[in-house]
Design a protein around this motif. Structure first.
Motif, PDB file in Angstrom:
ATOM      1  N   LYS A   1       0.841  -1.187   0.000  1.00  0.00           N
ATOM      2  CA  LYS A   1       0.000   0.000   0.000  1.00  0.00           C
ATOM      3  C   LYS A   1       0.883   1.247   0.000  1.00  0.00           C
ATOM      4  CE  LYS A   1      -3.541  -2.278   2.706  1.00  0.00           C
ATOM      5  NZ  LYS A   1      -4.203  -2.312   4.004  1.00  0.00           N
TER       6      LYS A   1
ATOM      7  N   ASP B   1      -2.557   3.272   6.181  1.00  0.00           N
ATOM      8  CA  ASP B   1      -3.959   2.958   5.942  1.00  0.00           C
ATOM      9  C   ASP B   1      -4.655   4.263   5.586  1.00  0.00           C
ATOM     10  OD1 ASP B   1      -6.675   2.376   6.003  1.00  0.00           O
ATOM     11  OD2 ASP B   1      -6.475   0.965   7.675  1.00  0.00           O
TER      12      ASP B   1
ATOM     13  N   ARG C   1      -7.677   4.826   4.648  1.00  0.00           N
ATOM     14  CA  ARG C   1      -9.041   4.985   5.150  1.00  0.00           C
ATOM     15  C   ARG C   1      -9.052   5.611   6.537  1.00  0.00           C
ATOM     16  NH1 ARG C   1     -10.965  -0.973   4.560  1.00  0.00           N
ATOM     17  NH2 ARG C   1      -8.864  -1.118   5.354  1.00  0.00           N
TER      18      ARG C   1
ATOM     19  N   VAL D   1      -0.324   1.587  10.195  1.00  0.00           N
ATOM     20  CA  VAL D   1      -0.724   0.329  10.799  1.00  0.00           C
ATOM     21  C   VAL D   1       0.476  -0.612  10.838  1.00  0.00           C
ATOM     22  CG1 VAL D   1      -1.554  -0.651   8.622  1.00  0.00           C
ATOM     23  CG2 VAL D   1      -2.428  -1.559  10.766  1.00  0.00           C
TER      24      VAL D   1
ATOM     25  N   TYR E   1      -2.865   0.808  15.225  1.00  0.00           N
ATOM     26  CA  TYR E   1      -2.772   2.007  14.390  1.00  0.00           C
ATOM     27  C   TYR E   1      -2.037   3.099  15.150  1.00  0.00           C
ATOM     28  CZ  TYR E   1      -6.129  -0.111  11.235  1.00  0.00           C
ATOM     29  OH  TYR E   1      -6.742  -0.947  10.345  1.00  0.00           O
TER      30      TYR E   1
END
Length: 163
Positions: free
Chosen positions: A106, A118, A120, A125, A139
């Motif tokens: 990612k 992350d 979103r 993370v 997180y």
């Protein structure tokens, strides 16, 4: 000639390896010509006597005089599959090699093993892959906090494995 039949002497007859740059060149007749091509997985493959060999394994043979054990993987520490500098290579068990692998890709890359962004949640993370499982470290708002959490999680997992 099969992989294990390639001798140290025959390897040195056919190619030269520069451990500082990780480059392989012919020894004769065109001694400065690079050899090898990237295979489908992104590793440098070199044909010697019509048999293809991964360059990392050839570098190991060239530097140590012995083939790496077939049960071991030649790992690229920086995860760049065609970077065959000697200081970038190490032998790992298949399980340790999987643990070193990136669990996900990612963007943006954190540069810290086991730490990913992350999008979103807009947080970093922590995910460590061990024993065929993903272990979550939570997180974190900053990359530094996530890096500390990843190190702590790795230490805990290593202690559990040793017990």
């Amino acid at each position: 000639m099969k992989t294990r039949e390639l001798t140290y002497e025959r390897l040195k007859e056919k190619i030269h390896y520069d451990p500082e740059t990780g480059k392989f060149t012919r020894t004769w007749p065109d001694h400065n010509r690079k050899v090898g091509r990237l295979d489908k997985d992104g590793y440098l493959a070199i044909a010697i006597d019509r048999v293809k060999h991964r360059a990392g394994r050839l570098a190991w043979l060239y530097m140590t005089g012995e083939h790496p054990d077939e049960s071991m993987h030649v790992d690229h520490i920086n995860r760049i599959r065609d970077d065959n500098r000697w200081k970038n290579l190490r032998l790992l068990t298949p399980e340790d090699n999987r643990a070193h692998r990136v669990v996900t890709r990612k963007p943006p890359a954190s540069g810290v093993t086991g730490v990913y962004w992350d999008g979103r949640k807009n947080k970093w993370v922590v995910q460590i892959f061990r024993n065929r499982k993903v272990h979550y470290g939570g997180y974190h708002s900053t990359i530094d906090a996530a890096a500390v959490a990843a190190d702590e999680l790795r230490t805990t997992l290593d202690q559990q494995a040793a017990a």
